[in-house]
Write a protein that holds these residues in place. Structure first.
Motif, PDB file in Angstrom:
ATOM      1  N   ALA A 295      54.401  55.164 106.078  1.00 38.10           N
ATOM      2  CA  ALA A 295      54.474  54.766 104.664  1.00 38.10           C
ATOM      3  C   ALA A 295      54.416  55.991 103.752  1.00 38.10           C
ATOM      4  CB  ALA A 295      53.335  53.805 104.333  1.00 38.10           C
ATOM      5  N   ALA A 296      53.589  56.985 104.119  1.00 38.32           N
ATOM      6  CA  ALA A 296      53.515  58.208 103.317  1.00 38.32           C
ATOM      7  C   ALA A 296      54.875  58.889 103.279  1.00 38.32           C
ATOM      8  CB  ALA A 296      52.460  59.144 103.903  1.00 38.32           C
ATOM      9  N   ARG A 297      55.554  58.910 104.429  1.00 42.61           N
ATOM     10  CA  ARG A 297      56.895  59.505 104.473  1.00 42.61           C
ATOM     11  C   ARG A 297      57.876  58.682 103.635  1.00 42.61           C
ATOM     12  NH1 ARG A 297      54.192  61.330 108.579  1.00 42.61           N
ATOM     13  NH2 ARG A 297      54.843  63.132 109.805  1.00 42.61           N
ATOM     14  N   GLY A 298      57.709  57.377 103.664  1.00 44.75           N
ATOM     15  CA  GLY A 298      58.579  56.497 102.875  1.00 44.75           C
ATOM     16  C   GLY A 298      58.459  56.788 101.389  1.00 44.75           C
ATOM     17  N   ILE A 299      57.256  57.065 100.954  1.00 41.11           N
ATOM     18  CA  ILE A 299      57.048  57.360  99.529  1.00 41.11           C
ATOM     19  C   ILE A 299      57.707  58.692  99.164  1.00 41.11           C
ATOM     20  CG2 ILE A 299      55.261  57.986  97.838  1.00 41.11           C
ATOM     21  CD1 ILE A 299      53.560  55.760  99.182  1.00 41.11           C
ATOM     22  N   VAL A 300      57.612  59.658 100.075  1.00 48.66           N
ATOM     23  CA  VAL A 300      58.282  60.943  99.829  1.00 48.66           C
ATOM     24  C   VAL A 300      59.786  60.727  99.695  1.00 48.66           C
ATOM     25  CG1 VAL A 300      58.840  63.181 100.845  1.00 48.66           C
ATOM     26  CG2 VAL A 300      56.499  62.345 100.911  1.00 48.66           C
ATOM     27  N   LEU A 301      60.347  59.901 100.565  1.00 50.47           N
ATOM     28  CA  LEU A 301      61.793  59.622 100.499  1.00 50.47           C
ATOM     29  C   LEU A 301      62.147  58.978  99.154  1.00 50.47           C
ATOM     30  CD1 LEU A 301      64.580  59.499 101.886  1.00 50.47           C
ATOM     31  CD2 LEU A 301      63.936  57.273 102.801  1.00 50.47           C
ATOM     32  N   LEU A 302      61.332  58.039  98.746  1.00 50.91           N
ATOM     33  CA  LEU A 302      61.569  57.374  97.462  1.00 50.91           C
ATOM     34  C   LEU A 302      61.557  58.387  96.325  1.00 50.91           C
ATOM     35  CD1 LEU A 302      61.672  54.620  95.847  1.00 50.91           C
ATOM     36  CD2 LEU A 302      59.207  54.855  95.642  1.00 50.91           C
ATOM     37  N   LEU A 303      60.547  59.263  96.328  1.00 48.84           N
ATOM     38  CA  LEU A 303      60.429  60.263  95.256  1.00 48.84           C
ATOM     39  C   LEU A 303      61.627  61.213  95.262  1.00 48.84           C
ATOM     40  CD1 LEU A 303      56.618  61.124  95.439  1.00 48.84           C
ATOM     41  CD2 LEU A 303      57.816  59.769  93.705  1.00 48.84           C
ATOM     42  N   ILE A 304      62.056  61.612  96.471  1.00 45.56           N
ATOM     43  CA  ILE A 304      63.206  62.525  96.554  1.00 45.56           C
ATOM     44  C   ILE A 304      64.449  61.858  95.958  1.00 45.56           C
ATOM     45  CG2 ILE A 304      64.825  63.646  98.143  1.00 45.56           C
ATOM     46  CD1 ILE A 304      62.473  64.250  99.966  1.00 45.56           C
ATOM     47  N   ILE A 305      64.672  60.619  96.334  1.00 45.14           N
ATOM     48  CA  ILE A 305      65.877  59.927  95.846  1.00 45.14           C
ATOM     49  C   ILE A 305      65.835  59.753  94.320  1.00 45.14           C
ATOM     50  CG2 ILE A 305      67.107  57.714  95.863  1.00 45.14           C
ATOM     51  CD1 ILE A 305      66.546  57.534  98.841  1.00 45.14           C
ATOM     52  N   VAL A 306      64.682  59.355  93.822  1.00 45.16           N
ATOM     53  CA  VAL A 306      64.558  59.162  92.369  1.00 45.16           C
ATOM     54  C   VAL A 306      64.772  60.496  91.647  1.00 45.16           C
ATOM     55  CG1 VAL A 306      62.925  58.619  90.527  1.00 45.16           C
ATOM     56  CG2 VAL A 306      63.068  57.131  92.522  1.00 45.16           C
ATOM     57  N   THR A 307      64.133  61.562  92.158  1.00 40.63           N
ATOM     58  CA  THR A 307      64.260  62.879  91.514  1.00 40.63           C
ATOM     59  C   THR A 307      65.703  63.381  91.564  1.00 40.63           C
ATOM     60  OG1 THR A 307      62.049  63.331  92.323  1.00 40.63           O
ATOM     61  CG2 THR A 307      63.256  65.205  91.463  1.00 40.63           C
ATOM     62  N   LEU A 308      66.293  63.251  92.763  1.00 40.29           N
ATOM     63  CA  LEU A 308      67.671  63.715  92.933  1.00 40.29           C
ATOM     64  C   LEU A 308      68.615  62.988  91.975  1.00 40.29           C
ATOM     65  CD1 LEU A 308      69.329  65.575  94.897  1.00 40.29           C
ATOM     66  CD2 LEU A 308      69.854  63.512  96.173  1.00 40.29           C
ATOM     67  N   THR A 309      68.446  61.690  91.884  1.00 38.85           N
ATOM     68  CA  THR A 309      69.306  60.903  91.002  1.00 38.85           C
ATOM     69  C   THR A 309      69.086  61.317  89.544  1.00 38.85           C
ATOM     70  OG1 THR A 309      69.003  59.105  92.559  1.00 38.85           O
ATOM     71  CG2 THR A 309      70.005  58.537  90.463  1.00 38.85           C
ATOM     72  N   PHE A 310      67.838  61.535  89.189  1.00 33.97           N
ATOM     73  CA  PHE A 310      67.518  61.942  87.816  1.00 33.97           C
ATOM     74  C   PHE A 310      68.177  63.287  87.490  1.00 33.97           C
ATOM     75  CE2 PHE A 310      64.640  64.147  84.843  1.00 33.97           C
ATOM     76  CZ  PHE A 310      64.726  63.262  83.773  1.00 33.97           C
ATOM     77  N   ILE A 311      68.043  64.244  88.421  1.00 36.78           N
ATOM     78  CA  ILE A 311      68.635  65.572  88.191  1.00 36.78           C
ATOM     79  C   ILE A 311      70.154  65.462  88.070  1.00 36.78           C
ATOM     80  CG2 ILE A 311      69.049  67.847  89.238  1.00 36.78           C
ATOM     81  CD1 ILE A 311      66.226  67.616  90.456  1.00 36.78           C
ATOM     82  N   GLN A 312      70.750  64.676  88.973  1.00 33.81           N
ATOM     83  CA  GLN A 312      72.203  64.516  88.926  1.00 33.81           C
ATOM     84  C   GLN A 312      72.633  63.919  87.582  1.00 33.81           C
ATOM     85  OE1 GLN A 312      72.861  62.269  92.521  1.00 33.81           O
ATOM     86  NE2 GLN A 312      73.767  64.018  93.544  1.00 33.81           N
ATOM     87  N   MET A 313      71.848  62.932  87.135  1.00 33.38           N
ATOM     88  CA  MET A 313      72.201  62.283  85.866  1.00 33.38           C
ATOM     89  C   MET A 313      72.112  63.279  84.716  1.00 33.38           C
ATOM     90  SD  MET A 313      72.412  58.774  86.508  1.00 33.38           S
ATOM     91  CE  MET A 313      71.836  57.730  85.275  1.00 33.38           C
ATOM     92  N   ARG A 314      71.073  64.106  84.737  1.00 33.34           N
ATOM     93  CA  ARG A 314      70.875  65.048  83.634  1.00 33.34           C
ATOM     94  C   ARG A 314      71.882  66.194  83.660  1.00 33.34           C
ATOM     95  NH1 ARG A 314      66.030  64.632  80.740  1.00 33.34           N
ATOM     96  NH2 ARG A 314      66.946  66.264  79.469  1.00 33.34           N
ATOM     97  N   VAL A 315      72.119  66.725  84.866  1.00 32.45           N
ATOM     98  CA  VAL A 315      72.967  67.916  84.975  1.00 32.45           C
ATOM     99  C   VAL A 315      74.442  67.559  85.017  1.00 32.45           C
ATOM    100  CG1 VAL A 315      73.514  69.921  86.412  1.00 32.45           C
ATOM    101  CG2 VAL A 315      71.133  69.208  86.126  1.00 32.45           C
ATOM    102  N   LEU A 316      74.796  66.636  85.914  1.00 36.59           N
ATOM    103  CA  LEU A 316      76.217  66.357  86.114  1.00 36.59           C
ATOM    104  C   LEU A 316      76.833  65.536  84.983  1.00 36.59           C
ATOM    105  CD1 LEU A 316      76.283  65.625  89.947  1.00 36.59           C
ATOM    106  CD2 LEU A 316      77.028  67.686  88.779  1.00 36.59           C
ATOM    107  N   GLU A 317      75.994  64.693  84.384  1.00 34.65           N
ATOM    108  CA  GLU A 317      76.551  63.792  83.381  1.00 34.65           C
ATOM    109  C   GLU A 317      77.183  64.554  82.203  1.00 34.65           C
ATOM    110  OE1 GLU A 317      73.847  60.898  81.840  1.00 34.65           O
ATOM    111  OE2 GLU A 317      75.358  59.324  81.985  1.00 34.65           O
ATOM    112  N   ARG A 318      76.715  65.793  81.994  1.00 33.95           N
ATOM    113  CA  ARG A 318      77.284  66.584  80.891  1.00 33.95           C
ATOM    114  C   ARG A 318      78.763  66.893  81.126  1.00 33.95           C
ATOM    115  NH1 ARG A 318      72.454  70.934  80.704  1.00 33.95           N
ATOM    116  NH2 ARG A 318      70.810  69.530  80.067  1.00 33.95           N
TER     117      ARG A 318
END
Lengths: 322, 439
Positions: A295-318
């Motif tokens: 479960a601890a690993r699952g939470i890390v995966l969730l955080l990575i996906i959320v962060t990655l998506t957020f960064i992509q939205m902020r950087v690439l969307e421009r």
């Protein structure tokens, strides 16, 4: 019933047009008071129930389990605070797993976008035979990922597999597709790209078809060459689709399980041991079900996906032109 | 409109309810109408062994018609089957009988889910445990008691592709009986014929077997079979280090076809003639026979006078938790049947899994040379602490941690340093396991 001449001209096939008169007569649904839909919640309830049961409850349970010890049957055995996270973060194998996950996801996303473009661009032309070629290219979408992985596994067999047989014709020895670390990582990326290429091509074709002809003609009249039109006109106009593919395929790559599990099971060594495979192995691999650590690993995966998506939205969307 | 929505709602809720209950696999227990006792049996037997098992269950159901009805459910690999058992414990849907691989012996005992086979024999119907092959009895006896019914017992063996061996100018008699001699022969075959001398799949099982062949204990103290729990694993004996260093060399020079962790691919390389020899589980012999390859079976190379092989495979555990006495009795009846001379003889002929009892070994009519070699190896296996194998409930986790390391180690690296690091990690694994088991 045949529509009015006005309807036919507007191409709505007989449906009432949203004219000023119609707007006055019919109130848009979103402006209706809520009490006008007494059954709405009742109709939505099944969907909410499914969401709560299969999405939000497991998510909450994961957060709970990550703070728990686990007995021999996988049941929570008491609060351990951040122990599961500390054990995970101090294990060098975990950081290798993160690295492998990023390499795998990056390579497969780049592969799907670049190869997808290389296929979609020529197929978007109106040449003779392209409709047939389009169908052929989309066939992988109809093949189950598990079946594809198993077929590729046979083709990757050392010595006797198709790939080694072909390389043998040129005097090369067995490549160790699934036994050499770098080759194994390449092999799972190849299969993942093959499996995901269909959807990329389909989306890109739709986007390319949507590029207005008059814009391309205007660019041609302005004296631009084919490559210039592609780089400066077509690609910028399909950036929303490219952006969509990048985000969805990045998430899919992070979560990919079937291909890797069937081809290499995370091996050889830890060469293809992505985070999802690691979660599976921790939870079920040894038979003793360490759900707390998983479960601890699952939470890390969730955080990575959320962060990655957020960064992509902020950087690439421009760079996206809507 | 409303009617359709209501139907959709009912359908949706039904699907959700089905989803929540679909994994239930517990024994149904005695029928309310006084019908047969229905039990479920979870297993991991596939291929030739799975076919044989299904035939045996069908025969048992027919013989016990109206009294016992068994539903045999294939649950995937041993590991996934055990993970499902753990879930079943939480939901109270345990099977009545569970097939578990050898390495889960310690875990099954620690779980306190099971009823010891010898207790059941005393209470529900006798079984002659003295008829078990000494090496088999040695493995499944813990604290002086046989805990489960040995069912599909396997040992590692060496198989020789006679056609490929002949191309290298060798006969089976030329292949040495010790490990270092065998590995030298593999190099010679590659040198003389250009064909790989061996095919090999990487599995921690081999590390355990190599260790026992040197007469060494894999976990300490005393492989966990002399009354004390094992507290550490041993990977750094010079003999262990030497063996894996040699295997590294063989992979590097192309003498050994390394198929990673894929056992099927390793057998495939052997049967297709891409390798002259292979180390396999005796349980794979049935599948090799089906390919029609011209092959011979030789004993697993043993390198010390007090060394031998660990008879692994799987055994059957009657579950006590959440199961009624009628179900336990029915499960024991099935265990006795699957451990009988008749079934064990058939099992051996069908699949290559070894007969667990002396009488079953004797009952094999006109065995083929390959079968005779398997029977001889089992009969000659010495029951020692080393060949009893490591009995620790943490063995599964220790294997999981070591497996990727062995796979990558064959590609290069300092074997001794890698093993030393793993030895330390394995100690932590045991410690964590003991904590989880409340020991």
């Amino acid at each position: 019933m045949v529509g009015t001449s006005h309807d036919r001209l507007s191409g709505t096939g007989g449906l009432p047009m949203k004219t000023a008169t119609a707007d006055q007569r019919v109130k848009p649904p979103e402006q209706r008071p809520r009490r006008a839909h007494p059954w709405a919640w009742f109709f939505l309830a099944p969907a909410f129930l499914v969401l709560l049961t299969f999405d939000y409850w497991p998510l909450l349970r994961t957060f709970f389990l990550a703070t728990q010890g686990t007995d021999l049957f996988g049941a929570p055995s008491g609060f351990v605070g951040t122990d599961n996270f500390e054990l995970m973060l101090t294990d060098p194998r975990f950081w290798n797993t993160i690295l492998v996950t990023f390499i795998y996801t990056g390579a497969s996303v780049v592969g799907k976008v670049l190869i997808g473009l290389a296929i979609a661009i020529p197929l978007s032309s109106r040449l003779k035979g392209t409709p047939l070629l389009r169908s052929i290219v989309l066939i992988p979408m109809a093949v189950s990922v598990a079946v594809a992985a198993l077929v590729f596994k046979m083709m990757f067999q050392p010595g006797t597999g198709l790939f080694d047989q072909i390389s043998g014709l040129f005097g090369a020895g067995p490549a160790g597709w699934l036994t050499q670390p770098q080759m194994a990582l390449l092999a799972v990326v190849i299969v993942d790209v093959w499996c995901g290429l269909g959807i990329s091509v389909l989306l890109l074709l739709a986007a390319l078809d949507g590029v207005p002809e008059e814009v391309m003609e205007a660019a041609q009249i302005d004296g631009t060459g084919t490559l210039q039109r592609l780089w400066h006109v077509k690609l910028p106009l399909i950036t929303p689709t490219l952006f969509f593919i990048l985000i969805t395929q990045s998430i899919a790559g992070m979560r990919e399980f079937t291909v890797i599990n069937l081809l290499t099971g995370g091996g050889p060594g830890t060469a293809t041991n992505t985070l999802v495979i690691d979660i599976y192995k921790t939870a079920f691999g040894s038979g003793t079900s360490d759900y707390g650590a998983a479960a601890a690993r699952g939470i890390v995966l969730l955080l990575i996906i959320v962060t990655l998506t957020f960064i992509q939205m902020r950087v690439l969307e421009r760079r996206v032109h809507y | 409109m409303f009617r359709r929505s209501r139907l959709s709602l009912i359908a949706g809720l039904s699907i959700a309810a089905l989803g929540l209950t679909a994994c239930g696999g517990g024994g149904a227990g005695p029928g309310a109408d006084g019908g047969p006792v229905k039990i479920s049996f979870w297993h991991s037997a596939s291929g030739a062994a799975g076919d044989s098992l299904n035939q045996q269950i069908a025969a048992f159901n027919e013989a016990q018609s109206g009294k016992i009805q068994v539903e045999a459910i294939y649950q995937g690999t041993y590991e996934s089957s055990m993970a499902k058992l753990a879930n079943a414990v939480q939901s109270g849907a345990t099977p009545a009988l569970m097939q578990a691989s050898d390495i889960f012996t310690g875990y099954m005992i620690d779980s306190k889910l099971t009823v010891p086979a010898q207790d059941l024999a005393a209470k529900e119907g006798s079984y002659d445990f003295e008829d078990l092959a000494p090496a088999v009895k040695n493995y499944y006896t813990v604290d002086g008691q046989v805990r489960s019914m040995p069912y599909q017992i396997s040992q590692p063996v060496l198989v020789l592709n006679l056609d490929v061996l002949a191309k290298a100018g060798l006969t089976p008699e030329d292949v040495p009986t010790d490990l270092s001699g065998l590995l030298s022969t593999a190099s010679k075959i590659k040198r003389d014929s250009g064909i790989a001398g061996m095919s090999f799949f990487v599995n921690t099982w081999w590390n355990e077997q190599f260790t026992a062949s040197y007469g060494l204990n894999y976990c300490t103290p005393d492989n966990g079979v002399q009354g004390q729990d094992a507290t550490a694993f041993k990977y750094t004996d010079p003999k262990q280090v030497e063996t894996w260093t040699t295997l590294q060399d063989l992979v590097r020079e192309g003498t050994m076809v390394n198929t990673g962790s894929d056992a099927t691919a390793s057998v495939g390389a052997f049967t297709s003639g891409a390798a002259a020899m292979s180390l396999v589980s005796s349980g794979a012999i049935g599948n090799i026979v089906k390919t029609g390859v011209n092959f011979a079976v030789k004993p697993f190379p043993v390198s010390a006078a007090d060394g031998g092989v660990v008879p692994g495979g799987n055994s059957l555990w009657v579950i006590g938790k959440d199961r009624s006495s009628a179900e336990q009795k029915a499960a024991w009846e099935l265990s006795r049947y699957l451990g009988s001379t008749e079934v064990q003889t058939k099992n051996f002929v069908d699949s290559g899994y070894l007969p667990t009892t002396l009488s079953a070994a004797k009952a094999v009519a006109s065995p083929t040379p390959q079968q005779q070699a398997l029977l001889d190896q089992l009969a000659n296996s010495k029951p020692t602490t080393a060949t009893a194998g490591c009995h620790s409930g943490a063995l599964g986790e220790a294997r999981q941690a070591l497996q990727p390391v062995l796979e990558s180690m064959l590609g290069g690296g300092d074997v001794r340093a890698i093993f030393a690091e793993q030895e330390s990690k394995a100690k932590d694994i045991i410690s964590r396991y003991q904590q989880r088991a409340g020991k």
